[in-house]
Design a protein around this motif. Sequence first.
Motif, PDB file in Angstrom:
ATOM      1  N   ALA A   1       0.515  -1.287   0.163  1.00 42.19           N
ATOM      2  CA  ALA A   1      -0.462  -0.499   0.219  1.00 42.19           C
ATOM      3  C   ALA A   1       0.811   1.619  -0.378  1.00 42.19           C
ATOM      4  N   GLY A   2       1.171   1.942  -0.941  1.00 44.42           N
ATOM      5  CA  GLY A   2       1.656   4.014  -1.250  1.00 44.42           C
ATOM      6  C   GLY A   2       2.556   3.552  -1.979  1.00 44.42           C
ATOM      7  N   ALA A   3       3.066   2.127  -2.302  1.00 43.53           N
ATOM      8  CA  ALA A   3       3.934   2.066  -2.786  1.00 43.53           C
ATOM      9  C   ALA A   3       3.585   2.440  -4.731  1.00 43.53           C
ATOM     10  N   PRO A   4       4.573   3.386  -5.028  1.00 40.52           N
ATOM     11  CA  PRO A   4       4.101   3.334  -6.650  1.00 40.52           C
ATOM     12  C   PRO A   4       4.198   3.011  -7.486  1.00 40.52           C
ATOM     13  N   PRO A   5       3.614   2.760  -8.794  1.00 39.21           N
ATOM     14  CA  PRO A   5       2.928   1.955  -8.827  1.00 39.21           C
ATOM     15  C   PRO A   5       4.641   1.550 -10.174  1.00 39.21           C
ATOM     16  N   TYR A   6       5.460   1.931 -10.214  1.00 35.71           N
ATOM     17  CA  TYR A   6       6.506   1.005 -10.887  1.00 35.71           C
ATOM     18  C   TYR A   6       6.263   0.202 -10.083  1.00 35.71           C
ATOM     19  N   ALA A   7       6.850   0.543  -8.562  1.00 39.16           N
ATOM     20  CA  ALA A   7       7.557  -0.479  -7.744  1.00 39.16           C
ATOM     21  C   ALA A   7       6.142  -1.432  -7.590  1.00 39.16           C
ATOM     22  N   ILE A   8       4.681  -1.185  -8.198  1.00 38.83           N
ATOM     23  CA  ILE A   8       3.735  -2.482  -7.577  1.00 38.83           C
ATOM     24  C   ILE A   8       4.502  -3.258  -9.255  1.00 38.83           C
ATOM     25  N   VAL A   9       4.974  -2.477 -10.469  1.00 33.02           N
ATOM     26  CA  VAL A   9       4.669  -3.602 -11.711  1.00 33.02           C
ATOM     27  C   VAL A   9       6.143  -4.673 -11.075  1.00 33.02           C
ATOM     28  N   ARG A  10       6.999  -3.888 -10.595  1.00 32.46           N
ATOM     29  CA  ARG A  10       8.024  -4.347 -10.263  1.00 32.46           C
ATOM     30  C   ARG A  10       8.080  -5.308  -8.932  1.00 32.46           C
ATOM     31  N   ALA A  11       7.006  -5.378  -8.308  1.00 32.33           N
ATOM     32  CA  ALA A  11       6.651  -6.315  -7.417  1.00 32.33           C
ATOM     33  C   ALA A  11       5.547  -7.558  -7.873  1.00 32.33           C
ATOM     34  N   GLY A  12       5.467  -6.843  -9.245  1.00 31.50           N
ATOM     35  CA  GLY A  12       4.604  -8.349 -10.183  1.00 31.50           C
ATOM     36  C   GLY A  12       2.793  -8.447 -10.530  1.00 31.50           C
ATOM     37  N   ILE A  13       2.771  -7.072 -10.424  1.00 30.88           N
ATOM     38  CA  ILE A  13       1.493  -6.426 -10.743  1.00 30.88           C
ATOM     39  C   ILE A  13       0.675  -6.326 -11.562  1.00 30.88           C
ATOM     40  N   VAL A  14       0.515  -6.591 -12.173  1.00 27.61           N
ATOM     41  CA  VAL A  14       0.345  -6.106 -14.567  1.00 27.61           C
ATOM     42  C   VAL A  14      -1.085  -5.582 -14.873  1.00 27.61           C
ATOM     43  N   GLN A  15      -1.362  -4.219 -14.417  1.00 26.99           N
ATOM     44  CA  GLN A  15      -2.497  -3.957 -15.261  1.00 26.99           C
ATOM     45  C   GLN A  15      -3.645  -4.034 -16.555  1.00 26.99           C
ATOM     46  N   VAL A  16      -4.681  -5.252 -17.113  1.00 23.12           N
ATOM     47  CA  VAL A  16      -3.841  -4.983 -18.853  1.00 23.12           C
ATOM     48  C   VAL A  16      -4.744  -3.610 -18.613  1.00 23.12           C
ATOM     49  N   PRO A  17      -4.455  -2.552 -19.777  1.00 21.55           N
ATOM     50  CA  PRO A  17      -5.134  -1.351 -19.501  1.00 21.55           C
ATOM     51  C   PRO A  17      -6.854  -1.768 -20.761  1.00 21.55           C
ATOM     52  N   GLU A  18      -7.543  -0.911 -20.368  1.00 18.89           N
ATOM     53  CA  GLU A  18      -8.445  -1.445 -21.827  1.00 18.89           C
ATOM     54  C   GLU A  18      -8.356  -1.310 -23.121  1.00 18.89           C
ATOM     55  N   GLY A  19      -9.031  -2.234 -24.061  1.00 20.91           N
ATOM     56  CA  GLY A  19      -7.817  -2.097 -25.089  1.00 20.91           C
ATOM     57  C   GLY A  19      -7.825  -1.520 -25.878  1.00 20.91           C
ATOM     58  N   ARG A  20      -8.035  -0.394 -26.167  1.00 27.00           N
ATOM     59  CA  ARG A  20      -7.872   1.567 -26.744  1.00 27.00           C
ATOM     60  C   ARG A  20      -7.467   1.532 -26.288  1.00 27.00           C
ATOM     61  N   GLU A  21      -6.433   1.581 -25.560  1.00 26.11           N
ATOM     62  CA  GLU A  21      -4.961   2.480 -24.757  1.00 26.11           C
ATOM     63  C   GLU A  21      -3.707   2.220 -25.058  1.00 26.11           C
ATOM     64  N   ILE A  22      -4.028   0.791 -26.258  1.00 27.69           N
ATOM     65  CA  ILE A  22      -3.151   0.325 -27.097  1.00 27.69           C
ATOM     66  C   ILE A  22      -2.291   1.671 -27.642  1.00 27.69           C
ATOM     67  N   LEU A  23      -0.512   1.563 -28.341  1.00 30.63           N
ATOM     68  CA  LEU A  23      -0.774   3.088 -28.670  1.00 30.63           C
ATOM     69  C   LEU A  23      -1.119   2.549 -30.099  1.00 30.63           C
ATOM     70  N   ALA A  24      -2.002   3.570 -31.082  1.00 31.74           N
ATOM     71  CA  ALA A  24      -2.613   3.836 -31.867  1.00 31.74           C
ATOM     72  C   ALA A  24      -1.351   3.168 -33.158  1.00 31.74           C
ATOM     73  N   ARG A  25      -0.336   4.294 -32.791  1.00 34.60           N
ATOM     74  CA  ARG A  25       0.355   4.917 -34.239  1.00 34.60           C
ATOM     75  C   ARG A  25       1.407   4.270 -34.085  1.00 34.60           C
ATOM     76  N   MET A  26       1.676   3.187 -33.552  1.00 38.73           N
ATOM     77  CA  MET A  26       3.110   1.758 -33.083  1.00 38.73           C
ATOM     78  C   MET A  26       2.703   0.749 -33.916  1.00 38.73           C
ATOM     79  N   THR A  27       3.236   0.257 -33.726  1.00 36.73           N
ATOM     80  CA  THR A  27       2.884  -0.437 -34.784  1.00 36.73           C
ATOM     81  C   THR A  27       2.841  -2.453 -33.933  1.00 36.73           C
ATOM     82  N   VAL A  28       1.872  -2.956 -33.511  1.00 37.27           N
ATOM     83  CA  VAL A  28       1.807  -4.334 -32.621  1.00 37.27           C
ATOM     84  C   VAL A  28       3.420  -4.383 -32.048  1.00 37.27           C
ATOM     85  N   GLU A  29       4.173  -5.060 -33.414  1.00 39.12           N
ATOM     86  CA  GLU A  29       5.709  -5.316 -32.865  1.00 39.12           C
ATOM     87  C   GLU A  29       5.828  -4.334 -31.418  1.00 39.12           C
TER      88      GLU A  29
END
Length: 231
Positions: free
Chosen positions: A68-96
Amino acid sequence: MTPLLEVEELRVRYGAVEALHGVSFAANAGEVTALIGANGAGKSSTLAAISGVIPARGRIRFDGRDIAGAPPYAIVRAGIVQVPEGREILARMTVEENLLMGLRGRDRSELASAYERFPILRERRALLAGALSGGEQQMLAIARALLARPRLLLLDEPSLGLAPLIVKQVFETLADLKRQGVTMVLVEQNALRALRLADRAYVMDLGRIVMNGTGGELLRDEGVARTYLGG
Ligand SMILES: Nc1ncnc2c1ncn2[C@@H]1O[C@H](COP(=O)(O)OP(=O)(O)OP(=O)(O)O)[C@@H](O)[C@H]1O
Ligand SMILES: [Mg+2]
């Protein structure tokens, strides 16, 4: 068994308004834990608090550690990853290019695992992500999250806004992940499909957990059926 994720008495406020009034739930390793509930129940706020992107009071323990209270990058580093809603992918970059971001610097040979899981993404890898269908974009978002090697995947309404056939495909993908042992917390308004998939589920209403049980128990509950399953 100690749960992988334990949330206790989570409180979130937006300005003067408290949106979560002490939410408690747990998610076991290897299981799908579903949070269902109507618009505004507090599902997204719960995930946002766990991901560290909004401030919250209460306790959040992950693998025995207080995060609790840890910054987002630390949470990701701990292993918790949130899938953003589909449309939050970077539309102007390629799939790869979108997938490479999930690797965060690790060797690109690891992309093979994503392409094996989602052959359609291999076919489309040179296309701009914005050219993908809604369902493909959702798969891309999930694939990218998996490349970050999550120990816990948080999914916020992965079926939102998709056509029924695509919704079915998204849930088949989630069922595959479950069979492979991926631990998930799944937020959904499609309560029927979420409960069918879930090992344990919690019903949220107005910032509180009002009920919990196995997915099967909640599917058989008359009140749940009337309120959330349209029958
Ligand atoms: N940024 C914000 N500022 C103010 N109030 C907010 C904010 N985000 C959410 N809320 C309020 O907090 C409550 C919970 O919202 P939340 O988005 O967590 O619910 P939800 O269950 O995800 O709903 P939905 O099914 O619509 O996605 C709602 O009353 C909402 O209006
Ligand atoms: Mg939401």
